[in-house]
Design an enzyme around this catalytic site. Structure first.
Site, PDB file in Angstrom:
ATOM      1  N   GLY A 180     -42.226  44.998  19.340  1.00  0.00           N
ATOM      2  CA  GLY A 180     -41.049  45.821  19.615  1.00  0.00           C
ATOM      3  C   GLY A 180     -41.376  47.034  20.472  1.00  0.00           C
ATOM      4  O   GLY A 180     -40.501  47.825  20.789  1.00  0.00           O
ATOM      5  N   HIS A 239     -51.374  42.329  15.490  1.00  0.00           N
ATOM      6  CA  HIS A 239     -50.889  43.160  16.597  1.00  0.00           C
ATOM      7  C   HIS A 239     -51.634  42.884  17.913  1.00  0.00           C
ATOM      8  O   HIS A 239     -51.029  42.642  18.944  1.00  0.00           O
ATOM      9  CB  HIS A 239     -51.025  44.650  16.256  1.00  0.00           C
ATOM     10  CG  HIS A 239     -50.315  45.050  14.992  1.00  0.00           C
ATOM     11  ND1 HIS A 239     -49.184  44.417  14.553  1.00  0.00           N
ATOM     12  CD2 HIS A 239     -50.564  46.039  14.088  1.00  0.00           C
ATOM     13  CE1 HIS A 239     -48.778  44.979  13.422  1.00  0.00           C
ATOM     14  NE2 HIS A 239     -49.594  45.967  13.115  1.00  0.00           N
ATOM     15  N   TYR A 367     -51.640  52.429  34.882  1.00  0.00           N
ATOM     16  CA  TYR A 367     -52.307  52.965  36.061  1.00  0.00           C
ATOM     17  C   TYR A 367     -53.396  52.022  36.527  1.00  0.00           C
ATOM     18  O   TYR A 367     -53.926  51.229  35.763  1.00  0.00           O
ATOM     19  CB  TYR A 367     -52.843  54.381  35.829  1.00  0.00           C
ATOM     20  CG  TYR A 367     -53.803  54.553  34.674  1.00  0.00           C
ATOM     21  CD1 TYR A 367     -53.342  54.814  33.393  1.00  0.00           C
ATOM     22  CD2 TYR A 367     -55.180  54.474  34.886  1.00  0.00           C
ATOM     23  CE1 TYR A 367     -54.224  54.990  32.346  1.00  0.00           C
ATOM     24  CE2 TYR A 367     -56.071  54.651  33.841  1.00  0.00           C
ATOM     25  CZ  TYR A 367     -55.589  54.909  32.571  1.00  0.00           C
ATOM     26  OH  TYR A 367     -56.455  55.069  31.536  1.00  0.00           O
ATOM     27  N   LEU A 388     -48.400  55.308  37.010  1.00  0.00           N
ATOM     28  CA  LEU A 388     -46.991  55.280  36.596  1.00  0.00           C
ATOM     29  C   LEU A 388     -46.921  55.728  35.146  1.00  0.00           C
ATOM     30  O   LEU A 388     -47.157  54.946  34.223  1.00  0.00           O
ATOM     31  CB  LEU A 388     -46.421  53.862  36.747  1.00  0.00           C
ATOM     32  CG  LEU A 388     -45.021  53.615  36.182  1.00  0.00           C
ATOM     33  CD1 LEU A 388     -43.993  54.549  36.779  1.00  0.00           C
ATOM     34  CD2 LEU A 388     -44.591  52.181  36.440  1.00  0.00           C
TER      35      LEU A 388
END
Ligand code: BG6
Length: 479
Positions: A180, A239, A367, A388
């Site tokens: 999420g 994860h 980046y 970014l």
């Protein structure tokens, strides 16, 4: 809405997960208009003897980020029912309350969402109770379950079989909250909507990939729970492996949830068994001071493992999955390291390679490390970044919480960001032999200082399989 009234039942309503994650996520959905009064009712269920107001008081302090008015309106939607997790009385009472609400709402069909914020040991009995006493007679019933789903392949399969007898796969939402997260969801877009990456994303161009999770706190009073699982079951097998799937999988046929999950399942099946000499385990000093942790615990609070993917795209490229508690910082990132430039005329190899970094948290960013000419008179090179950072680029955008998004997906019936039964099995197949070796003490956790980078053996392992530390500016004078 056209879909009729919605009852959300939070089982384990007085526990930690419910307070910290489930109720706040519901609150945010409410404050943004995704759940509306008159259309939704929330039922908390737990063993403790509490009144409606008692539950409201308990969770109030965790509901932040919206007006007082929203808050009191939201709290009024919550009712509490108490009962045990394995007998009919409580669940019959719960069902009666839900039914009364549904009758009073007068919509033609209703929706029931059960959120199990509970220890997995009670999943089978709670699911049985829901199946027997609380099924929705007029619309869908969906159930959200949280990891850990078992402790190894056999126990996970047993749990899957038990739940599979009670619910269809499209009623079961196995949550992995990393799916999420904004930058995890961005992986699919990044890879398959940018031509730039298409030809580069393979063994011809990429040297190694690291997927790293660090936390700057220890088990914080959860030691007793944590000790039965360890960092591999707590973080890596779920994860980080989900992130791995999105980084490594092939392009799905479409964005349909089943197409995406088919590809994740496929890449998991291509992972070779983990070799024990490509594993480093650590345990932070002081971990065993927790009175609920046994003195002789060998449970890792840090682990680094190398996954080898046996397919055409990735053969020979190590994926280093690393996670640790009580380290120097909190950070989760994917680091894609490209190969050295062949025939390097700048002689700048030692400075480092191109590296594409996707920082999942905190301060979301992507980046690319590049070698550039160091501004100035000399033809010297240095490493710099194309950067970014979301905080700069998306200043006024509030990035939603993972749980918020996943609960909304469940209400909408979108299973893309949930783990399918076959994926779960494949994930356990990868880690079970290693976990059994650790449980039997055949692999030992080495101690590391809390607040450090973790065991030095982990850095050595990364470098041994190919990772190169990027250094700052190194000036090599021309010959
Ligand atoms: C949970 C683990 O699943 O994820 C915790 O059980 C961990 O041990 C947490 O702290 C980390 O989540 P996040 O979203 O803070 O990275």
């Amino acid at each position: 809405s056209e879909q009729g009234c919605l009852s959300v039942v939070v089982l384990g309503a007085s526990g930690d997960l419910a307070k910290k994650k489930t109720f706040p996520a519901l609150f945010h959905l409410f404050a943004q208009g995704f759940l509306q009064s008159g259309e939704v009712h929330i039922f908390g269920y737990a063993r403790s003897n509490l009144s409606d107001d008692g539950l409201r008081e308990r969770i109030r302090g965790y509901l932040k980020g919206a007006s007082e008015e929203h808050l009191s309106e939201f709290l009024q939607l919550i009712k509490y029912a108490s009962g045990s997790y394995d007998n009919r009385e409580g669940f019959e009472k719960l069902n009666k309350e839900i039914s009364e609400y549904e009758m009073s709402n007068k919509s033609e069909s209703c929706r029931r969402l059960f959120y199990l914020a509970l220890p997995p040991s009670v999943y089978p009995s709670v699911c049985k109770m829901i199946r027997t006493y609380c099924m929705n007679p007029s619309g869908w019933t969906r159930v959200i379950v949280e990891k850990p789903f078992g402790k190894d392949l056999d126990s996970a399969e047993e749990l899957s079989a038990q739940l599979g007898e009670l619910f269809e796969e499209n009623q079961l939402y196995r949550i992995d909250h990393y799916l999420g997260k904004e930058l995890v969801q961005n992986l699919l877009v990044l890879r398959f909507a940018n031509h730039l990456f298409l030809p580069l994303w393979n063994r011809d161009n990429i040297d190694n990939i690291q997927i790293v999770f660090r936390e700057d706190f220890g088990t914080d009073g959860r030691g007793g729970y944590f000790d039965q699982y360890g960092i591999i079951r707590d973080i890596i097998q779920n994860h980080l492996l989900q992130v791995f799937c999105l980084v490594a999988m092939e392009k799905p046929v479409s964005l349909k949830p089943e197409h995406i999950r088919d590809e994740k399942f496929k890449v998991l099946q291509s992972v070779n068994p983990i070799k024990n000499d490509e594993v480093v385990l650590g345990q932070y000093e002081g971990y065993k001071d927790d009175l609920t942790v046994p003195d002789d615990s060998n449970t890792p609070t840090f682990a680094s493992v190398v996954l080898r993917v046996h397919n055409e795209r990735w053969e020979g490229v190590p994926f280093i999955l690393k996670a640790g508690k009580a380290l120097s910082s909190r950070k989760a990132e994917v680091r894609v390291q490209f190969k050295d430039v062949p025939g390097d005329i700048f002689r700048c190899k030692k400075q480092g390679r191109n590296e594409f970094v996707i920082r999942l948290q905190p301060s979301e960013a992507m980046y690319m490390k590049l070698t550039v000419k160091k501004p100035g008179l000399e033809m010297a090179t240095e490493q710099s970044e194309l950067d970014l950072s979301y905080g700069m680029r998306y200043q006024n955008v509030k990035i939603p919480e993972a749980y918020e998004r996943l609960i909304l997906d469940t209400i909408r019936g979108d299973q893309q960001h949930f783990v399918r039964r076959d994926e779960l099995k494949a994930a356990w197949q990868i880690f079970t032999p290693l976990l059994h070796d650790i449980d039997a003490g055949r692999l030992k956790a080495v101690p590391y200082q809390p607040g450090s980078r973790g065991p030095k053996e982990a850095d050595e392992l990364s470098e041994r399989v190919g990772y190169m530390q990027t250094h700052g500016y190194i000036w090599i004078p021309p010959t």
